[in-house]
Design a protein around this motif. Sequence first.
Motif, PDB file in Angstrom:
ATOM      1  N   GLN A  31      -2.924  -8.470  -7.247  1.00  0.00           N
ATOM      2  CA  GLN A  31      -2.546  -8.944  -5.916  1.00  0.00           C
ATOM      3  C   GLN A  31      -1.762  -7.876  -5.159  1.00  0.00           C
ATOM      4  O   GLN A  31      -1.983  -7.668  -3.965  1.00  0.00           O
ATOM      5  CB  GLN A  31      -1.713 -10.227  -6.020  1.00  0.00           C
ATOM      6  N   ASP A  32      -0.867  -7.186  -5.855  1.00  0.00           N
ATOM      7  CA  ASP A  32      -0.100  -6.112  -5.230  1.00  0.00           C
ATOM      8  C   ASP A  32      -1.024  -4.991  -4.763  1.00  0.00           C
ATOM      9  O   ASP A  32      -0.850  -4.452  -3.666  1.00  0.00           O
ATOM     10  CB  ASP A  32       0.948  -5.553  -6.197  1.00  0.00           C
ATOM     11  N   ALA A  33      -2.005  -4.641  -5.597  1.00  0.00           N
ATOM     12  CA  ALA A  33      -2.945  -3.578  -5.231  1.00  0.00           C
ATOM     13  C   ALA A  33      -3.762  -3.974  -4.009  1.00  0.00           C
ATOM     14  O   ALA A  33      -3.949  -3.169  -3.088  1.00  0.00           O
ATOM     15  CB  ALA A  33      -3.875  -3.275  -6.409  1.00  0.00           C
ATOM     16  N   VAL A  34      -4.223  -5.206  -3.972  1.00  0.00           N
ATOM     17  CA  VAL A  34      -4.992  -5.689  -2.828  1.00  0.00           C
ATOM     18  C   VAL A  34      -4.129  -5.673  -1.568  1.00  0.00           C
ATOM     19  O   VAL A  34      -4.581  -5.255  -0.496  1.00  0.00           O
ATOM     20  CB  VAL A  34      -5.550  -7.109  -3.093  1.00  0.00           C
ATOM     21  N   GLN A  35      -2.881  -6.085  -1.688  1.00  0.00           N
ATOM     22  CA  GLN A  35      -1.970  -6.098  -0.533  1.00  0.00           C
ATOM     23  C   GLN A  35      -1.724  -4.680  -0.025  1.00  0.00           C
ATOM     24  O   GLN A  35      -1.688  -4.441   1.184  1.00  0.00           O
ATOM     25  CB  GLN A  35      -0.639  -6.763  -0.906  1.00  0.00           C
ATOM     26  N   GLN A  36      -1.574  -3.723  -0.949  1.00  0.00           N
ATOM     27  CA  GLN A  36      -1.362  -2.338  -0.540  1.00  0.00           C
ATOM     28  C   GLN A  36      -2.574  -1.793   0.211  1.00  0.00           C
ATOM     29  O   GLN A  36      -2.421  -1.099   1.220  1.00  0.00           O
ATOM     30  CB  GLN A  36      -1.074  -1.456  -1.758  1.00  0.00           C
ATOM     31  N   VAL A  37      -3.771  -2.137  -0.276  1.00  0.00           N
ATOM     32  CA  VAL A  37      -4.990  -1.700   0.412  1.00  0.00           C
ATOM     33  C   VAL A  37      -5.060  -2.340   1.796  1.00  0.00           C
ATOM     34  O   VAL A  37      -5.380  -1.678   2.787  1.00  0.00           O
ATOM     35  CB  VAL A  37      -6.253  -2.041  -0.420  1.00  0.00           C
ATOM     36  N   ASP A  39      -2.547  -3.436   3.644  1.00  0.00           N
ATOM     37  CA  ASP A  39      -1.526  -2.821   4.498  1.00  0.00           C
ATOM     38  C   ASP A  39      -1.965  -1.442   4.962  1.00  0.00           C
ATOM     39  O   ASP A  39      -1.786  -1.083   6.131  1.00  0.00           O
ATOM     40  CB  ASP A  39      -0.192  -2.717   3.756  1.00  0.00           C
ATOM     41  N   SER A  40      -2.545  -0.686   4.045  1.00  0.00           N
ATOM     42  CA  SER A  40      -3.016   0.658   4.386  1.00  0.00           C
ATOM     43  C   SER A  40      -4.128   0.587   5.420  1.00  0.00           C
ATOM     44  O   SER A  40      -4.167   1.382   6.362  1.00  0.00           O
ATOM     45  CB  SER A  40      -3.516   1.370   3.121  1.00  0.00           C
ATOM     46  N   SER A  41      -5.024  -0.381   5.258  1.00  0.00           N
ATOM     47  CA  SER A  41      -6.124  -0.548   6.217  1.00  0.00           C
ATOM     48  C   SER A  41      -5.584  -0.915   7.594  1.00  0.00           C
ATOM     49  O   SER A  41      -6.059  -0.408   8.607  1.00  0.00           O
ATOM     50  CB  SER A  41      -7.095  -1.631   5.731  1.00  0.00           C
ATOM     51  N   LYS A  42      -4.585  -1.794   7.637  1.00  0.00           N
ATOM     52  CA  LYS A  42      -3.976  -2.175   8.910  1.00  0.00           C
ATOM     53  C   LYS A  42      -3.344  -0.960   9.583  1.00  0.00           C
ATOM     54  O   LYS A  42      -3.492  -0.759  10.785  1.00  0.00           O
ATOM     55  CB  LYS A  42      -2.907  -3.255   8.702  1.00  0.00           C
ATOM     56  N   GLU A  43      -2.643  -0.170   8.775  1.00  0.00           N
ATOM     57  CA  GLU A  43      -1.980   1.013   9.320  1.00  0.00           C
ATOM     58  C   GLU A  43      -3.012   1.999   9.854  1.00  0.00           C
ATOM     59  O   GLU A  43      -2.857   2.552  10.947  1.00  0.00           O
ATOM     60  CB  GLU A  43      -1.121   1.673   8.235  1.00  0.00           C
ATOM     61  N   THR A  44      -4.088   2.192   9.086  1.00  0.00           N
ATOM     62  CA  THR A  44      -5.149   3.109   9.512  1.00  0.00           C
ATOM     63  C   THR A  44      -5.803   2.612  10.797  1.00  0.00           C
ATOM     64  O   THR A  44      -6.043   3.395  11.721  1.00  0.00           O
ATOM     65  CB  THR A  44      -6.211   3.246   8.399  1.00  0.00           C
TER      66      THR A  44
END
Length: 81
Positions: A31-37, A39-44
């Motif tokens: 779940q943490d890994a999915v959330q990081q992806v 968040d990264s996608s949102k930032e990108t």
Amino acid sequence: MASFKKSFEGLKGTSQAAAKGVTDTAVQAAQDAVQQVADSSKETATIAAQEASRQTQAVIGKAADKATDTIKEFGQKMETK
């Protein structure tokens, strides 16, 4: 025999608790890994949108400058006639 069965039940409970702990940890890590992806996608996406906006504003500014120059040139041509 009852003592052996009790020990076996205790071991079974401990094993189940350990397996649940490992599973819970693995699920949390996933779940943490999915959330990081995410968040990264949102930032990108945000950065890309900001860059697109900046470029659009630059193009609009250049077009406005060109239109202003064209109008000035037309006005000068009209004055000379």
